[in-house]
Write a protein that holds these residues in place. Structure first.
Motif, PDB file in Angstrom:
ATOM      1  N   ARG A 195      -4.501  55.254  -2.954  1.00  0.00           N
ATOM      2  CA  ARG A 195      -5.933  54.995  -3.096  1.00  0.00           C
ATOM      3  C   ARG A 195      -6.298  54.685  -4.541  1.00  0.00           C
ATOM      4  O   ARG A 195      -7.045  53.741  -4.814  1.00  0.00           O
ATOM      5  N   TYR A 196      -5.737  55.457  -5.480  1.00  0.00           N
ATOM      6  CA  TYR A 196      -6.045  55.231  -6.886  1.00  0.00           C
ATOM      7  C   TYR A 196      -5.521  53.878  -7.347  1.00  0.00           C
ATOM      8  O   TYR A 196      -6.161  53.204  -8.166  1.00  0.00           O
ATOM      9  N   CYS A 197      -4.334  53.478  -6.846  1.00  0.00           N
ATOM     10  CA  CYS A 197      -3.808  52.158  -7.188  1.00  0.00           C
ATOM     11  C   CYS A 197      -4.747  51.064  -6.693  1.00  0.00           C
ATOM     12  O   CYS A 197      -5.069  50.115  -7.423  1.00  0.00           O
ATOM     13  N   ALA A 234      -1.119  56.012 -11.436  1.00  0.00           N
ATOM     14  CA  ALA A 234      -1.576  54.742 -10.870  1.00  0.00           C
ATOM     15  C   ALA A 234      -1.655  53.660 -11.939  1.00  0.00           C
ATOM     16  O   ALA A 234      -1.370  52.483 -11.675  1.00  0.00           O
ATOM     17  N   GLU A 239      -7.888  51.219  -6.136  1.00  0.00           N
ATOM     18  CA  GLU A 239      -9.144  51.220  -6.894  1.00  0.00           C
ATOM     19  C   GLU A 239      -9.040  50.419  -8.186  1.00  0.00           C
ATOM     20  O   GLU A 239     -10.029  49.846  -8.644  1.00  0.00           O
ATOM     21  N   ARG A 288      -3.973  59.746 -11.177  1.00  0.00           N
ATOM     22  CA  ARG A 288      -4.718  58.617 -11.742  1.00  0.00           C
ATOM     23  C   ARG A 288      -3.961  58.013 -12.920  1.00  0.00           C
ATOM     24  O   ARG A 288      -3.946  56.790 -13.103  1.00  0.00           O
TER      25      ARG A 288
END
Length: 292
Positions: A223-225, A198, A227, A195
């Motif tokens: 996925r964290y990027c 990201a 988000e 996280r």
């Protein structure tokens, strides 16, 4: 379809259980070999393998010396332990190395040694450094990335009052050569560190081994990027692969799998002692020779 970036190869020489002149010999040789684009040290204060009382060099001091002895290689630490140095001091050190190297620093940083590694844990107690829990280490890392970037880029003094770091009248001068700042590489495999990557990383590095696991971690970083509204492709994926001198085909296969898994930034960990002409061997056997 986005174009797959060409692989970029580098070496890592852990500055432990070796002599300074051995490391210098390898880096000087690598600096003359175009296929090797980057070179790395680690950031430990005591050995994490081999003789527990053997020599280990302080990473940033050694990096500055090697920066002055090379001309082409990009260089850095995989990775700086954020536990060891306050972020404003680290920003000053890193800016100095970027200047000494004429703008060749890749700034690697991570949360610090994992608590489960006793040989890594002991160096903190031996040097009078606190070893906080994981939540503290990751929160401190996120704030440190913010502080360091601001010190490298802001033209006026500022105050910072975070949960883990507090600075009054913070100001960085001189600034790094690279603009807006040296690339930031965040290293680690935990979800919490991903996280941070990201949000802050230009490159993300994982310490190799299980390439399938690295691919899963990379997907989690994607996925964290997403988000936070960041393009995942803006973070270069980097992996450390340990070199086998006796069975280079094993390393060749690992390189091929890593590239196929989306890791174009390959760091080849060289075991000590370093054979004569090891950098040329790396170029000939591992970079220009395809996997067999």
């Amino acid at each position: 379809m986005p174009q797959t970036p060409l692989p970029r190869f580098g070496i890592m020489t852990a500055p432990s259980q070796v002599d300074y002149h051995d490391v210098l010999r390898v880096w000087r040789e690598a600096d003359t070999i175009p296929e090797i684009e980057h070179a790395w040290l680690f950031d430990h204060l005591m050995p994490i393998g081999g003789d527990p009382n053997g020599p280990t060099y302080e990473g940033w001091t050694l990096l500055s010396a090697l920066a002055a002895q090379t001309r082409r290689l990009r260089l850095g630490l995989l990775v700086t332990s954020n536990r060891i140095r306050p972020p404003a001091m680290l920003a000053k050190i890193a800016a100095t190395v970027d200047i000494v190297s004429d703008g060749r620093l890749d700034f690697g940083i991570g949360a610090g040694s994992r608590p489960s590694h006793p040989l890594a844990r002991r160096e903190y107690e031996a040097h009078g450094l606190p070893f906080h829990d994981t939540a503290h280490a990751v929160g401190s890392l996120a704030e440190a990335c913010t502080v360091i970037r601001r010190l490298w880029t802001e033209t006026d003094p500022f105050d910072f009052h975070g949960t883990y770091h507090r600075l009054t009248g913070a100001f960085g001068n001189p600034k790094p050569v690279q603009r807006p700042h040296p690339p930031i590489l965040v290293g680690g495999r935990s979800a919490a560190v991903l996280r941070v990557a990201a949000e802050h990383a230009d490159l993300w590095n994982i310490p190799g081994g299980d390439i399938d696991d690295a691919a899963r971690r990379s997907a989690l970083l994607d996925r964290y990027c997403t988000e936070i509204g960041r393009d995942p492709a803006s973070i270069t994926r980097s992996i450390v692969l340990q070199v086998s001198y006796d069975q280079p085909s094993i390393t060749q296969e690992a390189i091929g799998r890593a590239i196929d898994a989306g890791f174009p930034h390959i760091v080849l960990g060289l075991p000590a002692p370093y054979p004569a002409n090891v950098a040329q061997w790396v170029a000939d056997e591992l970079i220009t020779t395809p996997a067999r």
